[in-house]
Design a protein around this motif. Sequence first.
Motif, PDB file in Angstrom:
ATOM      1  N   MET A   1       0.838  -1.173   0.000  1.00 46.99           N
ATOM      2  CA  MET A   1       0.000   0.000   0.000  1.00 46.99           C
ATOM      3  C   MET A   1       0.884   1.238   0.000  1.00 46.99           C
ATOM      4  O   MET A   1       1.876   1.307   0.702  1.00 46.99           O
ATOM      5  CB  MET A   1      -0.880  -0.026   1.238  1.00 46.99           C
ATOM      6  CG  MET A   1      -1.675   1.194   1.441  1.00 46.99           C
ATOM      7  SD  MET A   1      -2.665   1.159   2.945  1.00 46.99           S
ATOM      8  CE  MET A   1      -2.234  -0.331   3.738  1.00 46.99           C
ATOM      9  N   THR A   2       0.477   2.200  -0.808  1.00 49.37           N
ATOM     10  CA  THR A   2       1.229   3.446  -0.870  1.00 49.37           C
ATOM     11  C   THR A   2       0.311   4.589  -0.485  1.00 49.37           C
ATOM     12  O   THR A   2      -0.912   4.469  -0.597  1.00 49.37           O
ATOM     13  CB  THR A   2       1.756   3.679  -2.304  1.00 49.37           C
ATOM     14  OG1 THR A   2       0.639   3.831  -3.175  1.00 49.37           O
ATOM     15  CG2 THR A   2       2.649   2.549  -2.766  1.00 49.37           C
ATOM     16  N   PRO A   3       0.896   5.694  -0.048  1.00 51.88           N
ATOM     17  CA  PRO A   3       0.065   6.835   0.313  1.00 51.88           C
ATOM     18  C   PRO A   3      -0.795   7.343  -0.833  1.00 51.88           C
ATOM     19  O   PRO A   3      -1.754   8.034  -0.620  1.00 51.88           O
ATOM     20  CB  PRO A   3       1.083   7.885   0.760  1.00 51.88           C
ATOM     21  CG  PRO A   3       2.224   7.084   1.260  1.00 51.88           C
ATOM     22  CD  PRO A   3       2.271   5.882   0.343  1.00 51.88           C
ATOM     23  N   SER A   4      -0.468   7.002  -2.087  1.00 52.67           N
ATOM     24  CA  SER A   4      -1.293   7.447  -3.212  1.00 52.67           C
ATOM     25  C   SER A   4      -2.561   6.593  -3.350  1.00 52.67           C
ATOM     26  O   SER A   4      -3.444   6.932  -4.121  1.00 52.67           O
ATOM     27  CB  SER A   4      -0.481   7.402  -4.505  1.00 52.67           C
ATOM     28  OG  SER A   4      -0.085   6.078  -4.786  1.00 52.67           O
ATOM     29  N   THR A   5      -2.643   5.500  -2.622  1.00 54.93           N
ATOM     30  CA  THR A   5      -3.823   4.647  -2.650  1.00 54.93           C
ATOM     31  C   THR A   5      -4.912   5.293  -1.796  1.00 54.93           C
ATOM     32  O   THR A   5      -4.729   5.491  -0.604  1.00 54.93           O
ATOM     33  CB  THR A   5      -3.502   3.245  -2.087  1.00 54.93           C
ATOM     34  OG1 THR A   5      -2.423   2.699  -2.820  1.00 54.93           O
ATOM     35  CG2 THR A   5      -4.690   2.338  -2.184  1.00 54.93           C
ATOM     36  N   ALA A   6      -6.032   5.620  -2.428  1.00 51.63           N
ATOM     37  CA  ALA A   6      -7.132   6.216  -1.682  1.00 51.63           C
ATOM     38  C   ALA A   6      -7.740   5.158  -0.774  1.00 51.63           C
ATOM     39  O   ALA A   6      -7.925   4.017  -1.188  1.00 51.63           O
ATOM     40  CB  ALA A   6      -8.183   6.754  -2.642  1.00 51.63           C
ATOM     41  N   PRO A   7      -8.028   5.507   0.460  1.00 58.89           N
ATOM     42  CA  PRO A   7      -8.610   4.516   1.378  1.00 58.89           C
ATOM     43  C   PRO A   7      -9.956   4.007   0.880  1.00 58.89           C
ATOM     44  O   PRO A   7     -10.821   4.775   0.505  1.00 58.89           O
ATOM     45  CB  PRO A   7      -8.782   5.279   2.687  1.00 58.89           C
ATOM     46  CG  PRO A   7      -8.066   6.558   2.527  1.00 58.89           C
ATOM     47  CD  PRO A   7      -7.862   6.800   1.075  1.00 58.89           C
ATOM     48  N   ASP A   8     -10.083   2.707   0.853  1.00 52.64           N
ATOM     49  CA  ASP A   8     -11.325   2.037   0.531  1.00 52.64           C
ATOM     50  C   ASP A   8     -11.435   0.861   1.495  1.00 52.64           C
ATOM     51  O   ASP A   8     -10.539   0.655   2.314  1.00 52.64           O
ATOM     52  CB  ASP A   8     -11.357   1.601  -0.939  1.00 52.64           C
ATOM     53  CG  ASP A   8     -10.238   0.631  -1.304  1.00 52.64           C
ATOM     54  OD1 ASP A   8      -9.554   0.090  -0.412  1.00 52.64           O
ATOM     55  OD2 ASP A   8     -10.043   0.408  -2.509  1.00 52.64           O
ATOM     56  N   PRO A   9     -12.516   0.108   1.474  1.00 50.84           N
ATOM     57  CA  PRO A   9     -12.635  -1.006   2.413  1.00 50.84           C
ATOM     58  C   PRO A   9     -11.473  -1.996   2.349  1.00 50.84           C
ATOM     59  O   PRO A   9     -11.032  -2.495   3.378  1.00 50.84           O
ATOM     60  CB  PRO A   9     -13.968  -1.656   2.027  1.00 50.84           C
ATOM     61  CG  PRO A   9     -14.784  -0.498   1.543  1.00 50.84           C
ATOM     62  CD  PRO A   9     -13.799   0.333   0.762  1.00 50.84           C
ATOM     63  N   GLN A  42      -2.096   3.365  12.278  1.00 47.06           N
ATOM     64  CA  GLN A  42      -1.495   2.828  11.053  1.00 47.06           C
ATOM     65  C   GLN A  42      -1.739   3.756   9.865  1.00 47.06           C
ATOM     66  O   GLN A  42      -0.858   3.963   9.033  1.00 47.06           O
ATOM     67  CB  GLN A  42      -2.051   1.432  10.758  1.00 47.06           C
ATOM     68  CG  GLN A  42      -1.702   0.394  11.802  1.00 47.06           C
ATOM     69  CD  GLN A  42      -0.199   0.269  11.991  1.00 47.06           C
ATOM     70  OE1 GLN A  42       0.532   0.004  11.051  1.00 47.06           O
ATOM     71  NE2 GLN A  42       0.254   0.464  13.205  1.00 47.06           N
ATOM     72  N   PHE A  43      -2.924   4.315   9.785  1.00 49.58           N
ATOM     73  CA  PHE A  43      -3.267   5.244   8.709  1.00 49.58           C
ATOM     74  C   PHE A  43      -2.398   6.488   8.782  1.00 49.58           C
ATOM     75  O   PHE A  43      -1.869   6.946   7.764  1.00 49.58           O
ATOM     76  CB  PHE A  43      -4.750   5.607   8.800  1.00 49.58           C
ATOM     77  CG  PHE A  43      -5.204   6.569   7.750  1.00 49.58           C
ATOM     78  CD1 PHE A  43      -5.502   6.118   6.477  1.00 49.58           C
ATOM     79  CD2 PHE A  43      -5.343   7.917   8.030  1.00 49.58           C
ATOM     80  CE1 PHE A  43      -5.925   7.004   5.488  1.00 49.58           C
ATOM     81  CE2 PHE A  43      -5.760   8.807   7.060  1.00 49.58           C
ATOM     82  CZ  PHE A  43      -6.050   8.359   5.788  1.00 49.58           C
ATOM     83  N   GLU A  44      -2.253   7.040   9.983  1.00 45.21           N
ATOM     84  CA  GLU A  44      -1.413   8.237  10.150  1.00 45.21           C
ATOM     85  C   GLU A  44       0.011   7.971   9.699  1.00 45.21           C
ATOM     86  O   GLU A  44       0.624   8.809   9.031  1.00 45.21           O
ATOM     87  CB  GLU A  44      -1.433   8.703  11.610  1.00 45.21           C
ATOM     88  CG  GLU A  44      -2.745   9.333  12.017  1.00 45.21           C
ATOM     89  CD  GLU A  44      -2.783   9.760  13.463  1.00 45.21           C
ATOM     90  OE1 GLU A  44      -3.568  10.670  13.774  1.00 45.21           O
ATOM     91  OE2 GLU A  44      -2.021   9.203  14.297  1.00 45.21           O
ATOM     92  N   GLN A  45       0.519   6.824  10.036  1.00 43.51           N
ATOM     93  CA  GLN A  45       1.884   6.462   9.660  1.00 43.51           C
ATOM     94  C   GLN A  45       2.004   6.244   8.151  1.00 43.51           C
ATOM     95  O   GLN A  45       2.923   6.741   7.519  1.00 43.51           O
ATOM     96  CB  GLN A  45       2.306   5.208  10.415  1.00 43.51           C
ATOM     97  CG  GLN A  45       3.773   4.912  10.338  1.00 43.51           C
ATOM     98  CD  GLN A  45       4.152   3.804  11.302  1.00 43.51           C
ATOM     99  OE1 GLN A  45       3.450   2.804  11.413  1.00 43.51           O
ATOM    100  NE2 GLN A  45       5.252   3.988  11.994  1.00 43.51           N
ATOM    101  N   ALA A  46       1.071   5.525   7.562  1.00 41.85           N
ATOM    102  CA  ALA A  46       1.129   5.212   6.132  1.00 41.85           C
ATOM    103  C   ALA A  46       0.924   6.444   5.257  1.00 41.85           C
ATOM    104  O   ALA A  46       1.530   6.560   4.196  1.00 41.85           O
ATOM    105  CB  ALA A  46       0.085   4.146   5.790  1.00 41.85           C
ATOM    106  N   VAL A  51      -4.885  12.368  12.026  1.00 40.23           N
ATOM    107  CA  VAL A  51      -6.338  12.209  11.978  1.00 40.23           C
ATOM    108  C   VAL A  51      -6.920  12.975  13.167  1.00 40.23           C
ATOM    109  O   VAL A  51      -6.643  12.654  14.311  1.00 40.23           O
ATOM    110  CB  VAL A  51      -6.743  10.719  12.038  1.00 40.23           C
ATOM    111  CG1 VAL A  51      -8.252  10.576  12.119  1.00 40.23           C
ATOM    112  CG2 VAL A  51      -6.174   9.979  10.837  1.00 40.23           C
ATOM    113  N   GLU A  52      -7.716  13.994  12.845  1.00 41.20           N
ATOM    114  CA  GLU A  52      -8.350  14.794  13.889  1.00 41.20           C
ATOM    115  C   GLU A  52      -9.862  14.624  13.777  1.00 41.20           C
ATOM    116  O   GLU A  52     -10.519  15.353  13.054  1.00 41.20           O
ATOM    117  CB  GLU A  52      -7.946  16.258  13.757  1.00 41.20           C
ATOM    118  CG  GLU A  52      -6.468  16.483  14.035  1.00 41.20           C
ATOM    119  CD  GLU A  52      -6.065  17.942  13.998  1.00 41.20           C
ATOM    120  OE1 GLU A  52      -6.956  18.813  13.884  1.00 41.20           O
ATOM    121  OE2 GLU A  52      -4.867  18.211  14.075  1.00 41.20           O
TER     122      GLU A  52
END
Length: 83
Positions: A1-9, A42-46, A51-52
């Motif tokens: 997974m790369t930061p350019s990957t938009a979050p999806d399920p 994990q999201f913040e790191q990746a 996340v606020e």
Amino acid sequence: MTPSTAPDPATVRALLAGFGDRAAGEVGEEIGSLELTWLIAQFEQAYSVIVELDDAELARIETVEQAANALRTVLGLPALDSA
């Protein structure tokens, strides 16, 4: 997974798989509070973001899809269409 990957399920499941050392396919649809805490870290790191979300927003995240949409919002992306 790369930061350019938009979050999806699928992305959310992949991140959650590290919680309990399991395969992404073993991640259920419902998310508990400890899983949500893990996911956010994990999201913040990746994605190199902070996340606020307030307590009310966090309390509304109960499923993988809801988490994906909340994380998309953090990145300024539109929510996923629900089937």
